[in-house]
Write a protein that holds these residues in place. Structure first.
Motif, PDB file in Angstrom:
ATOM      1  N   LYS A   1      13.882 -45.971 -33.365  1.00  0.00           N
ATOM      2  CA  LYS A   1      15.108 -45.101 -33.184  1.00  0.00           C
ATOM      3  C   LYS A   1      14.947 -43.695 -32.612  1.00  0.00           C
ATOM      4  O   LYS A   1      13.769 -43.431 -32.280  1.00  0.00           O
ATOM      5  CB  LYS A   1      15.637 -44.771 -34.761  1.00  0.00           C
TER       6      LYS A   1
ATOM      7  N   GLN B   1      15.039 -45.165 -46.383  1.00  0.00           N
ATOM      8  CA  GLN B   1      15.015 -44.694 -44.841  1.00  0.00           C
ATOM      9  C   GLN B   1      13.773 -44.169 -44.532  1.00  0.00           C
ATOM     10  O   GLN B   1      13.273 -43.318 -45.359  1.00  0.00           O
ATOM     11  CB  GLN B   1      16.081 -43.896 -44.404  1.00  0.00           C
ATOM     12  N   LEU B   2      13.007 -44.481 -43.597  1.00  0.00           N
ATOM     13  CA  LEU B   2      11.795 -43.987 -43.143  1.00  0.00           C
ATOM     14  C   LEU B   2      11.920 -43.353 -41.867  1.00  0.00           C
ATOM     15  O   LEU B   2      12.432 -44.140 -40.763  1.00  0.00           O
ATOM     16  CB  LEU B   2      10.661 -45.106 -43.109  1.00  0.00           C
ATOM     17  N   VAL B   3      11.412 -42.256 -41.493  1.00  0.00           N
ATOM     18  CA  VAL B   3      11.604 -41.606 -40.221  1.00  0.00           C
ATOM     19  C   VAL B   3       9.980 -41.193 -40.061  1.00  0.00           C
ATOM     20  O   VAL B   3       9.457 -40.347 -40.510  1.00  0.00           O
ATOM     21  CB  VAL B   3      12.490 -40.410 -39.994  1.00  0.00           C
TER      22      VAL B   3
ATOM     23  N   GLU C   1      13.204 -51.294 -43.895  1.00  0.00           N
ATOM     24  CA  GLU C   1      14.517 -50.473 -44.336  1.00  0.00           C
ATOM     25  C   GLU C   1      15.431 -51.620 -44.647  1.00  0.00           C
ATOM     26  O   GLU C   1      16.331 -51.038 -45.692  1.00  0.00           O
ATOM     27  CB  GLU C   1      15.356 -49.817 -43.259  1.00  0.00           C
TER      28      GLU C   1
ATOM     29  N   GLU D   1      19.270 -39.115 -36.731  1.00  0.00           N
ATOM     30  CA  GLU D   1      18.512 -40.005 -35.984  1.00  0.00           C
ATOM     31  C   GLU D   1      19.518 -40.908 -34.869  1.00  0.00           C
ATOM     32  O   GLU D   1      20.663 -40.788 -35.239  1.00  0.00           O
ATOM     33  CB  GLU D   1      17.929 -41.345 -36.643  1.00  0.00           C
TER      34      GLU D   1
HETATM   35 MG    MG Z   1      13.779 -45.510 -40.014  1.00  0.00          MG
END
Ligand code: MG
Ligand code: NFE
Length: 518
Positions: A330, A448-450, A41, A296
């Protein structure tokens, strides 16, 4: 209180540390931690938006196709072309991602998790004609027993004959994964990290010979799933039935859904997908997905506290020395609550959403194993749901590939924008994956990656609620603290992927290995 530390947990992807505190033979507290920093990120900032689509696949060598898909969906939206993907493009994206699902699920059961239940040593004195088992025996005779050893000992319950049969399938499963990779390469160019999924569709035109190549392989894998994968899961289930109840987490499930069924594809929350999106729990009531609910927390993560909140609300900033933090993962939450993601979530959400096909598969399993739907929420339910969705998927992939039209377009010629945002939410093999992009002045201003394992292996959050794996471990009885097979069976049922490092470089530049590319 005695503490068990397993670091690293083997036979999972990436670097995972699990720590459990035991009192009176029971897990009182658990912590799961990602011990490798990646920084995607952070290094995406300032790059060309299209770079994200190439670079984020490098997050992982096991599930790169879903990162390609999520990134393409986010860029489709940022470029304003999400409703212009041609029919072939939609179907080809499904096929590339579907091929990756099959290889990933077969990998997980046979090569990672099954060794917790199957005693491969049973093949050490095999003297029959099966070539796979003979090769396995030869391998064991060589004396280098990794990846089968070291292992926790003491609870192998299958008969000798069952152990030998499943050990043979271990070898056959390697061939199946090769076929799945070949399928992916047919339309995706290469594996890992395909080059064909792009914003607007897929670059590879379908031709009759490629369709045939793909179709014949999906049929072979379908037979393997029917004749080996599903029966093998039932064999394990018959002997380890207590593992349906073990390792239950919160029972709060989340799926974004995957495999688009309609062209043009709609906005995220209204998409018609083979495995539908939504939320549910043991009450089996369906809740619609509201992507605004995703946040998050980073209280226990090695990131600056300013990055907590909704994706794109702040730039990710690493904070390696942060006090009290114990992981690089996270803590994603939905409406403030931890959620489990993965095949279990997809099958149960599909079941309560009324998908007739998912309902008939799940009901078939429940009656074969004498269970009710709420029994699916533990270790064996996760394994069984993975196998069931593999079977459903092969059926559809065989139809999808034959629906391609070699004369029709496969990609929309988009124009990239200099300002815009996009979200790509889709399920990968291990669960719900989200990519978010913010483009300013033609460059990535935030990305952003979740990721699925971020949900499942998350640490405690700002309200000190443990993550789903931590919760699933709590309360587990451990017979022998020096041999905690219960702990790893629970952890592996989530199929965690911490961070799939593609490069291996020794800091002293020692030669680690030599490879010949044929
Ligand atoms: Mg992330
Ligand atoms: Ni690296 Fe993945 C899947 C994704 S899980 S394997 O499936 O996205 O974190």
């Amino acid at each position: 209180m005695p503490k068990i530390v397993i670091d690293p947990v083997t036979r999972v992807e990436g670097h995972l540390r699990v720590e459990v505190t035991i009192d009176d033979g029971e897990v009182k507290e658990a912590r799961s931690a990602g011990t490798l920093y990646r920084g995607f990120e952070e290094f995406l900032i300032g790059r060309e938006p299209l770079d994200a689509q190439r670079l984020t696949q490098r997050v992982c060598g096991v599930c790169p196709a879903v990162h390609a898909t999520a990134s393409a969906l986010a860029l489709d939206q940022a470029f304003g072309c999400h409703d212009k993907i041609p029919e072939n493009g939609r179907v080809l994206r499904n096929l590339i991602l579907g091929a990756n699902y099959l290889q990933s699920h077969i990998l997980h059961f046979y090569h990672l998790a099954a060794l917790d239940y199957v005693d491969v040593a049973a093949a050490a004195d095999y003297d029959g004609d099966n070539a796979d088992l003979r090769s396995l025996r030869k391998f064991i005779e060589r004396g280098t027993l990794s990846p089968f050893m070291p292992r926790y000992e003491g609870d192998y319950r299958l008969t000798k004959q069952e152990n030998v049969r499943l050990a043979g399938h271990y070898v056959e499963a390697l061939r199946m994964r090769r076929l799945a990779h070949e399928m992916l390469c047919t339309f995706g160019g290469k594996m890992p990290h395909n080059v064909a999924i792009v914003p607007g569709g897929v670059t590879e035109p379908p031709t009759v010979d490629k369709m045939e190549r793909f179709y014949s392989r999906v049929r072979t894998i379908a037979e393997f799933i029917e004749n080996c994968y599903i029966p093998d899961i039932l064999t394990v289930a018959a002997k380890y039935g207590d593992y349906f109840a073990l390792g239950k987490g919160y029972g709060q499930l989340l799926a974004y859904g995957v495999f688009e069924l309609e062209t043009p594809v709609a906005e995220t929350a209204r998409r018609n997908r083979l495995f539908p999106g939504g939320l549910t729990d043991e009450s089996l009531a369906l809740e619609a997905l509201n992507t605004d609910g995703i946040t998050e927390a980073v209280k226990y993560s090695r990131y600056d506290d300013s990055v907590a909140g909704k994706p794109l609300s702040a730039l990710t900033k690493n904070a390696p020395g942060k006090k009290g933090a114990y992981t690089w993962v996270k803590a994603p939450r939905y409406d403030g609550k931890p959620r489990e993601v993965g095949p279990l979530a997809r099958m149960v959400v599909g079941y309560v959403a009324g998908s007739p096909e998912i309902k008939s598969e799940v009901d078939g399993l429940l009656s074969a194993a004498g269970l009710k739907a709420s029994d699916l929420f533990g270790v064996l339910g996760r394994h069984a749901c993975r196998a069931l969705e593999s079977r459903i998927l092969t059926r559809h992939m065989a139809d999808w590939v034959m629906s391609l039209d070699p004369k029709a377009p496969h990609r929309y010629d988009y124009e990239s924008t200099v300002e815009g945002t996009g979200a790509g939410l889709v399920d990968g093999p291990r669960g719900a994956l989200g990519h978010w992009i913010d483009v300013k002045d033609g460059k990535i201003a935030n990305y952003q990656l979740v990721v699925p394992t971020t949900w499942n292996a998350s640490p405690r959050d700002d309200k000190d609620q443990p993550g789903p794996i931590e919760r699933a471990l709590t309360g587990t009885k451990v017979k022998d603290a020096s041999n905690p097979f219960e702990v790893v069976r629970i952890v592996r049922s989530f199929d965690p992927c911490l961070a799939c490092a593609v490069h291996v470089l020794d800091a002293h530049r020692t030669l680690l290995g030599k490879y010949r590319v044929a």
